[in-house]
Write a protein that holds these residues in place. Sequence first.
Motif, PDB file in Angstrom:
ATOM      1  N   TYR A   1      -3.023  54.869  39.678  1.00  0.00           N
ATOM      2  CA  TYR A   1      -2.074  54.938  38.569  1.00  0.00           C
ATOM      3  C   TYR A   1      -0.936  53.929  38.753  1.00  0.00           C
ATOM      4  O   TYR A   1      -0.527  53.264  37.792  1.00  0.00           O
ATOM      5  N   ALA A   2      -0.439  53.784  39.970  1.00  0.00           N
ATOM      6  CA  ALA A   2       0.653  52.841  40.233  1.00  0.00           C
ATOM      7  C   ALA A   2       0.217  51.406  39.963  1.00  0.00           C
ATOM      8  O   ALA A   2       0.945  50.625  39.328  1.00  0.00           O
ATOM      9  N   VAL A   3      -0.969  51.044  40.426  1.00  0.00           N
ATOM     10  CA  VAL A   3      -1.466  49.685  40.208  1.00  0.00           C
ATOM     11  C   VAL A   3      -1.718  49.442  38.726  1.00  0.00           C
ATOM     12  O   VAL A   3      -1.414  48.364  38.192  1.00  0.00           O
ATOM     13  N   TRP A   4      -2.243  50.443  38.032  1.00  0.00           N
ATOM     14  CA  TRP A   4      -2.483  50.313  36.584  1.00  0.00           C
ATOM     15  C   TRP A   4      -1.186  50.094  35.821  1.00  0.00           C
ATOM     16  O   TRP A   4      -1.096  49.227  34.951  1.00  0.00           O
ATOM     17  N   LEU A   5      -0.150  50.863  36.148  1.00  0.00           N
ATOM     18  CA  LEU A   5       1.138  50.702  35.488  1.00  0.00           C
ATOM     19  C   LEU A   5       1.680  49.290  35.664  1.00  0.00           C
ATOM     20  O   LEU A   5       2.169  48.672  34.710  1.00  0.00           O
ATOM     21  N   TYR A   6       1.577  48.781  36.876  1.00  0.00           N
ATOM     22  CA  TYR A   6       2.170  47.469  37.176  1.00  0.00           C
ATOM     23  C   TYR A   6       1.484  46.346  36.411  1.00  0.00           C
ATOM     24  O   TYR A   6       2.150  45.457  35.859  1.00  0.00           O
ATOM     25  N   PHE A   7       0.155  46.364  36.373  1.00  0.00           N
ATOM     26  CA  PHE A   7      -0.570  45.277  35.711  1.00  0.00           C
ATOM     27  C   PHE A   7      -0.716  45.494  34.205  1.00  0.00           C
ATOM     28  O   PHE A   7      -0.791  44.530  33.453  1.00  0.00           O
ATOM     29  N   ARG A   8      -0.722  46.733  33.768  1.00  0.00           N
ATOM     30  CA  ARG A   8      -0.952  46.992  32.346  1.00  0.00           C
ATOM     31  C   ARG A   8       0.290  46.753  31.505  1.00  0.00           C
ATOM     32  O   ARG A   8       0.201  46.283  30.368  1.00  0.00           O
ATOM     33  N   PHE A   9       1.478  47.067  32.044  1.00  0.00           N
ATOM     34  CA  PHE A   9       2.711  46.966  31.280  1.00  0.00           C
ATOM     35  C   PHE A   9       3.668  45.966  31.931  1.00  0.00           C
ATOM     36  O   PHE A   9       3.488  45.593  33.090  1.00  0.00           O
ATOM     37  N   THR A  10       4.669  45.550  31.189  1.00  0.00           N
ATOM     38  CA  THR A  10       5.641  44.590  31.716  1.00  0.00           C
ATOM     39  C   THR A  10       6.671  45.355  32.533  1.00  0.00           C
ATOM     40  O   THR A  10       7.811  45.595  32.100  1.00  0.00           O
ATOM     41  N   LEU A  11       6.283  45.750  33.728  1.00  0.00           N
ATOM     42  CA  LEU A  11       7.122  46.565  34.603  1.00  0.00           C
ATOM     43  C   LEU A  11       7.320  45.870  35.948  1.00  0.00           C
ATOM     44  O   LEU A  11       6.447  45.136  36.414  1.00  0.00           O
ATOM     45  N   SER A  12       8.448  46.128  36.552  1.00  0.00           N
ATOM     46  CA  SER A  12       8.695  45.663  37.908  1.00  0.00           C
ATOM     47  C   SER A  12       8.241  46.734  38.898  1.00  0.00           C
ATOM     48  O   SER A  12       7.930  47.869  38.511  1.00  0.00           O
ATOM     49  N   ILE A  13       8.244  46.398  40.180  1.00  0.00           N
ATOM     50  CA  ILE A  13       7.917  47.380  41.214  1.00  0.00           C
ATOM     51  C   ILE A  13       8.911  48.544  41.166  1.00  0.00           C
ATOM     52  O   ILE A  13       8.538  49.707  41.309  1.00  0.00           O
ATOM     53  N   ARG A  14      10.188  48.217  40.937  1.00  0.00           N
ATOM     54  CA  ARG A  14      11.209  49.263  40.838  1.00  0.00           C
ATOM     55  C   ARG A  14      10.920  50.200  39.655  1.00  0.00           C
ATOM     56  O   ARG A  14      11.103  51.415  39.751  1.00  0.00           O
ATOM     57  N   ASP A  15      10.482  49.641  38.526  1.00  0.00           N
ATOM     58  CA  ASP A  15      10.155  50.463  37.356  1.00  0.00           C
ATOM     59  C   ASP A  15       9.016  51.436  37.678  1.00  0.00           C
ATOM     60  O   ASP A  15       9.059  52.613  37.283  1.00  0.00           O
ATOM     61  N   VAL A  16       7.991  50.940  38.357  1.00  0.00           N
ATOM     62  CA  VAL A  16       6.854  51.804  38.714  1.00  0.00           C
ATOM     63  C   VAL A  16       7.311  52.914  39.654  1.00  0.00           C
ATOM     64  O   VAL A  16       6.907  54.082  39.512  1.00  0.00           O
ATOM     65  N   GLU A  17       8.183  52.573  40.607  1.00  0.00           N
ATOM     66  CA  GLU A  17       8.717  53.582  41.521  1.00  0.00           C
ATOM     67  C   GLU A  17       9.452  54.681  40.755  1.00  0.00           C
ATOM     68  O   GLU A  17       9.287  55.878  41.026  1.00  0.00           O
ATOM     69  N   GLU A  18      10.260  54.297  39.757  1.00  0.00           N
ATOM     70  CA  GLU A  18      11.010  55.265  38.964  1.00  0.00           C
ATOM     71  C   GLU A  18      10.074  56.164  38.147  1.00  0.00           C
ATOM     72  O   GLU A  18      10.298  57.381  38.031  1.00  0.00           O
ATOM     73  N   LEU A  19       9.031  55.573  37.580  1.00  0.00           N
ATOM     74  CA  LEU A  19       8.087  56.371  36.790  1.00  0.00           C
ATOM     75  C   LEU A  19       7.348  57.387  37.657  1.00  0.00           C
ATOM     76  O   LEU A  19       7.103  58.528  37.230  1.00  0.00           O
ATOM     77  N   LEU A  20       6.983  56.981  38.861  1.00  0.00           N
ATOM     78  CA  LEU A  20       6.320  57.918  39.770  1.00  0.00           C
ATOM     79  C   LEU A  20       7.285  59.011  40.225  1.00  0.00           C
ATOM     80  O   LEU A  20       6.905  60.184  40.320  1.00  0.00           O
ATOM     81  N   ALA A  21       8.534  58.623  40.496  1.00  0.00           N
ATOM     82  CA  ALA A  21       9.532  59.605  40.928  1.00  0.00           C
ATOM     83  C   ALA A  21       9.781  60.645  39.843  1.00  0.00           C
ATOM     84  O   ALA A  21       9.974  61.840  40.134  1.00  0.00           O
ATOM     85  N   GLN A  22       9.764  60.208  38.588  1.00  0.00           N
ATOM     86  CA  GLN A  22       9.966  61.136  37.479  1.00  0.00           C
ATOM     87  C   GLN A  22       8.862  62.183  37.424  1.00  0.00           C
ATOM     88  O   GLN A  22       9.059  63.294  36.938  1.00  0.00           O
ATOM     89  N   ARG A  23       7.697  61.828  37.967  1.00  0.00           N
ATOM     90  CA  ARG A  23       6.564  62.764  38.025  1.00  0.00           C
ATOM     91  C   ARG A  23       6.508  63.509  39.347  1.00  0.00           C
ATOM     92  O   ARG A  23       5.512  64.152  39.664  1.00  0.00           O
ATOM     93  N   GLY A  24       7.567  63.385  40.155  1.00  0.00           N
ATOM     94  CA  GLY A  24       7.633  64.111  41.416  1.00  0.00           C
ATOM     95  C   GLY A  24       6.901  63.452  42.564  1.00  0.00           C
ATOM     96  O   GLY A  24       6.622  64.099  43.582  1.00  0.00           O
TER      97      GLY A  24
END
Length: 232
Positions: free
Chosen positions: A18-41
């Motif tokens: 899921y983390a790798v998909w988020l990074y390549f699929r959307f215009t997100l930074s590594i920090r953005d992916v970290e925040e999205l995962l943190a929001q999901r616990g």
Amino acid sequence: MVPISFKPHRFPLDVIRYAVWLYFRFTLSIRDVEELLAQRGIEVSREAIRCWVIKFGPLIAANLRRRRCAPTGRWHLDEMVVKIAGRRMWLWRAVDDEGEVLDVLVQKRRNKAAALKLLRKLLRNQGIHPETITTDKLASYRAALRELGLTGRRRPGGMRANNRAENSHLAIRRRERKQQKFKSQGSAQRFLASHAAVYNTFNTQPHLIRRPTLRLFRAAAHEAWTAATQAG
């Protein structure tokens, strides 16, 4: 498909995928992916996500490319300037007439040798000979195609004629801005090659199709992603 080994990692396959998909699929930074995962616990460090992207991105991209159908024979070639570590470099890209990214090559020059390198790679990897090759008016394309015996298939034109390739640059420009420029030629090449495979898989062009068809295309894209990230 080549199974991917996730064994040395303590996080489950679904989290890494899921983390790798988020990074390549959307215009997100590594920090953005970290925040999205943190929001999901899910507490994951940025360094862990960066390592997942570097390690698994190319492997997943290779599996996605194995699943893709052959592109059309109507190719569009173009080059764009990028700043990497303060140096001016050229990003050579090839797409077909449906927007499928055929190949990406980061090079230091904008000359015949660079054009030849892209064309030879395309002819070797695509497995088909092009029907037409639309380019801008850069003389390097003409010289390279003459050497390959493909002069008769070239369709030179301006920005309007090569609009398919020009529009295809927009996704790369967005990622370039988000990442605050690429850091090296090698890292740019690795990222763009992986990004192209993911982009091709999920580029469903929803503005051109009806909603029921879009649902089918999206389901097929996610099925391809799941198959490409199967653990070995």
